[in-house]
Design an enzyme around this catalytic site. Structure first.
Site, PDB file in Angstrom:
ATOM      1  N   GLU A 131       0.825  -1.205   0.000  1.00 38.52           N
ATOM      2  CA  GLU A 131       0.000   0.000   0.000  1.00 38.52           C
ATOM      3  C   GLU A 131       0.861   1.259   0.000  1.00 38.52           C
ATOM      4  O   GLU A 131       0.524   2.257  -0.643  1.00 38.52           O
ATOM      5  CB  GLU A 131      -0.953  -0.006   1.195  1.00 38.52           C
ATOM      6  CG  GLU A 131      -1.930  -1.180   1.222  1.00 38.52           C
ATOM      7  CD  GLU A 131      -2.734  -1.302  -0.066  1.00 38.52           C
ATOM      8  OE1 GLU A 131      -2.951  -0.290  -0.746  1.00 38.52           O
ATOM      9  OE2 GLU A 131      -3.145  -2.433  -0.403  1.00 38.52           O
ATOM     10  N   HIS A 134       1.888   2.015  -3.488  1.00 38.97           N
ATOM     11  CA  HIS A 134       0.848   2.735  -4.231  1.00 38.97           C
ATOM     12  C   HIS A 134       0.935   4.234  -3.949  1.00 38.97           C
ATOM     13  O   HIS A 134       0.788   5.058  -4.854  1.00 38.97           O
ATOM     14  CB  HIS A 134      -0.541   2.231  -3.832  1.00 38.97           C
ATOM     15  CG  HIS A 134      -0.981   1.003  -4.568  1.00 38.97           C
ATOM     16  ND1 HIS A 134      -0.918   0.886  -5.948  1.00 38.97           N
ATOM     17  CD2 HIS A 134      -1.517  -0.165  -4.114  1.00 38.97           C
ATOM     18  CE1 HIS A 134      -1.391  -0.297  -6.309  1.00 38.97           C
ATOM     19  NE2 HIS A 134      -1.755  -0.952  -5.224  1.00 38.97           N
TER      20      HIS A 134
END
Length: 317
Positions: A131, A134
């Protein structure tokens, strides 16, 4: 190459949006469509993170309320050379996670209680690193723009069905062209959205594996989450399927054919890519069996007194 491909696909999505506007209202319709897309993206740029977190009932946590999770995110963010994102917890039995925010300075990482209760610390660290990748790649902004334009295309297509297109724009399509637009434009938008999301997932897997230091931790997490996602429903995601592309693994059950245009690549292919990365970096190469599910902590997911984990041991304890 991934960034170039994403840029091309985004340009194609924008062109498709303007094309739908042209079929409805000619040149003026195309310009109006472009202005609408710009306005929607400005709104999404500033508000999308709050909207998505609210949709999934995410609650912000800190070093006092979830010390181990907060410290893990903090240490991995440092390894990724990122500002500390806000950390959220979703009361959801399905193990999953997503990141959101318009840039690294205004980002958030949200994980479910199921993720903390069922995965090992190493696997959770791999998910968090994915994450953070990202965020570092600005994928959270890219996917917000993609989802916004794709949704607007579907909306415009519905307008075309009601208004029947502009009869004075000389485009020659008439009612047949309008019907084709209503059916094909949203499908094309979903395909482009799927292609963009899939390319970004592979990139985040690779960077996440490098951030956490062992790609096999992320590979093991993907295998476990993929198995659980088919058995444990995610009610919030089912109510808001447009947000499914944000999660590390598709949270939808597929009962309503939501998987027909899945925005996630094959989990097996993602694991194979991580295995290859592990071989290249000399950090492993074989996917070990997932660890036994974690029991919920007595004081909440990864609770206990603040400072209970020795930070010198790293974010995976």
């Amino acid at each position: 190459m991934n960034y170039l491909r994403t840029a091309i696909l985004l340009a194609g999505l924008t062109g498709l949006f303007m094309g739908v506007g042209f079929l409805i209202g000619g040149q003026s319709g195309a310009m109006i469509a472009l202005l609408v897309a710009a306005a929607m993206n400005v709104f999404a740029y500033w508000n999308s993170d709050r909207m998505v977190l609210s949709m999934h009932g995410a609650q912000e946590v800190d070093a006092r309320t979830a010390p181990d999770l907060f410290r893990m995110v903090q240490q991995l963010a440092g390894r990724a050379s990122l500002p500390m994102p806000r950390v959220y917890l979703m009361d959801n039995p399905q193990p999953n996670a997503f990141a959101t925010g318009r840039n690294p300075q205004n980002a958030a990482v949200a994980v479910t209680t199921g993720l903390l209760n069922q995965l090992s610390r190493e696997e959770v660290a791999g998910v968090v690193a994915h994450e953070l990748a990202h965020i570092k790649n600005y994928d959270t902004l890219t996917m917000t723009v993609t989802a916004t334009i794709a949704g607007a295309i579907s909306m415009l297509a519905q307008f075309g069905l009601f208004f029947g297109g502009n009869r004075d724009n000389n485009n020659g399509f008439g009612i047949i062209g309008t019907l084709a637009m209503v059916i094909l434009a949203p499908i094309a938008a979903m395909i482009v959205q799927m292609a963009i999301s899939r390319s970004r997932e592979y990139a985040a897997d690779e960077m996440g594996g490098r951030i956490v230091g062992d790609p096999m931790w992320l590979a093991s997490a993907l295998a476990r989450i993929d198995n659980a996602a088919h058995a444990v429903p995610n009610v919030a995601a089912e109510h808001n399927p447009a947000t499914a592309h944000m999660f590390i693994i598709n949270p939808l059950s597929g009962a309503r054919m939501d998987n027909l245009f899945s925005t996630h690549p094959s989990t097996q292919n993602r694991i194979a890519a991580l295995q290859e990365l592990a071989r290249q970096t000399g950090t492993g190469g074989g996917l070990r069996a997932p660890a036994a599910p974690r029991r919920p902590a007595p004081h909440g997911p990864w609770g206990g007194a603040a400072g209970g984990t020795d930070s010198r041991r790293g974010p995976w304890g």
